[in-house]
Design an enzyme around this catalytic site. Sequence first.
Site, short mmCIF file in Angstrom:
data_model
loop_
_atom_site.label_atom_id
_atom_site.label_comp_id
_atom_site.label_asym_id
_atom_site.label_seq_id
_atom_site.Cartn_x
_atom_site.Cartn_y
_atom_site.Cartn_z
N ARG A 171 1.04 -1.19 0.08
CA ARG A 171 0.16 -0.12 -0.07
C ARG A 171 0.75 1.21 0.11
O ARG A 171 1.79 1.26 0.73
CB ARG A 171 -0.76 0.00 1.08
CG ARG A 171 -2.00 -0.64 1.39
CD ARG A 171 -2.95 -0.49 2.38
NE ARG A 171 -2.59 0.14 3.66
CZ ARG A 171 -3.57 0.50 4.43
NH1 ARG A 171 -4.74 0.52 4.32
NH2 ARG A 171 -2.83 0.90 5.86
N THR A 180 -1.39 7.50 -0.42
CA THR A 180 -2.71 7.27 -1.05
C THR A 180 -3.36 6.01 -0.30
O THR A 180 -4.74 5.97 -0.52
CB THR A 180 -2.71 7.28 -2.44
OG1 THR A 180 -2.02 5.96 -2.68
CG2 THR A 180 -1.82 8.37 -3.22
N ASP A 191 0.63 -2.91 12.23
CA ASP A 191 0.92 -3.48 10.77
C ASP A 191 1.61 -5.08 10.85
O ASP A 191 2.63 -5.37 11.29
CB ASP A 191 2.41 -2.54 10.35
CG ASP A 191 2.50 -2.80 8.59
OD1 ASP A 191 2.82 -4.05 8.66
OD2 ASP A 191 2.84 -1.84 7.93
N ASP A 210 4.94 -5.95 9.35
CA ASP A 210 6.10 -5.39 10.23
C ASP A 210 6.28 -6.41 11.34
O ASP A 210 7.30 -6.75 11.94
CB ASP A 210 5.88 -4.13 10.60
CG ASP A 210 6.35 -3.18 9.45
OD1 ASP A 210 7.03 -3.60 8.63
OD2 ASP A 210 5.94 -2.02 9.65
C1 PRP Z 1 -1.16 -4.90 4.44
C2 PRP Z 1 -1.88 -6.11 4.51
C3 PRP Z 1 -2.90 -6.10 3.29
C4 PRP Z 1 -2.96 -4.59 3.04
C5 PRP Z 1 -4.40 -4.45 3.55
O1 PRP Z 1 -0.03 -5.19 3.57
O2 PRP Z 1 -1.32 -7.35 4.74
O3 PRP Z 1 -2.05 -6.72 2.29
O4 PRP Z 1 -2.10 -3.86 3.81
O5 PRP Z 1 -4.89 -2.84 3.22
P1 PRP Z 1 -5.83 -2.83 2.59
O6 PRP Z 1 -6.94 -3.62 2.42
O7 PRP Z 1 -6.26 -1.19 2.69
O8 PRP Z 1 -5.35 -2.83 0.82
P2 PRP Z 1 1.00 -3.86 3.07
O9 PRP Z 1 0.63 -3.14 2.11
O10 PRP Z 1 1.08 -3.29 4.72
O11 PRP Z 1 2.32 -4.65 2.74
P3 PRP Z 1 3.26 -5.86 3.60
O12 PRP Z 1 2.28 -7.02 3.90
O13 PRP Z 1 4.16 -6.02 2.70
O14 PRP Z 1 3.71 -5.26 4.91
N1 URA Z 2 -2.41 -3.22 7.16
C1 URA Z 2 -2.13 -3.54 8.12
O1 URA Z 2 -1.02 -4.48 8.21
N2 URA Z 2 -2.53 -3.50 9.03
C2 URA Z 2 -3.83 -2.59 9.02
O2 URA Z 2 -4.50 -2.16 9.90
C3 URA Z 2 -4.27 -2.07 7.87
C4 URA Z 2 -3.47 -2.31 6.68
#
Ligand code: PRP
Ligand code: URA
Length: 209
Positions: free
Chosen positions: A104, A108, A200, A203
């Site tokens: 994400r 945005t 997160d 993380d």
């Molecule tokens: C997180 C999570 C989802 C997404 C959800 O991933 O694991 O994939 O955000 O958010 P959304 O429903 O608003 O799209 P992130 O983009 O943080 O990437 P990561 O798993 O690499 O940390």
């Molecule tokens: N992605 C995450 O990992 N946590 C949230 O709460 C939203 C998006």
Amino acid sequence: MADVHYIDHPLIKHKITMLRKESTGNMEFRKLVSEISMLMAYETLSDLPTRDEEIRTPIEETVQPVLDGKKPAVIPILRAGLGMVDGILALLPNAKVGHIGMFRDEETHKPHAYYCKLPPFIEDRLIMVVDPMLATGGSLCDAVDEIKKQGGRNIKCMCIIASPEGVKAFTERHPDVELYLGALDRCLNSDCYICPGLGDAGDRIFGTK
Ligand code: PRP
Ligand code: URA
């Protein structure tokens, strides 16, 4: 309207509460994600097809059920979805595993796709798309778009924690896809994080913050 299944089980609830705690470290967090995923998959896969097979027990010949059909495909959304794969493979050890990479944009909150590799004959498989968090729904919606574009038809999605906003966005965009959730939280905050949520997920699984 898509079927939304809220998996209601005290073991899953308890483990999700442990997952949410700020004091839960990376090692424990990873273990909990894996255990919750296994428990959720048990429910999600309760309609797997079976066929009868003739076998011999030490006592007699008998006809008994075994799993039928092509091997299912588990497709984690990278990175955080990776943490859910082991728990599911504990139940379905010969499943195929595909990967979809999404992150994400922090400003945005829109998803960006950076990788996609799906198992062959995807059109003939049950597909389980897994991601611990359904926040705005953007990542899961786009991932399912891509899977459908590549021929996937029989799709179930499994998320540990969802927001009402994410559920609405997903069910409107993919009314034909079943969604399985471990918890439905209150709302998104101004950074599009789920409240109360768990922070997160990526993380916390990989120790990157
Ligand atoms: C997180 C999570 C989802 C997404 C959800 O991933 O694991 O994939 O955000 O958010 P959304 O429903 O608003 O799209 P992130 O983009 O943080 O990437 P990561 O798993 O690499 O940390
Ligand atoms: N992605 C995450 O990992 N946590 C949230 O709460 C939203 C998006």
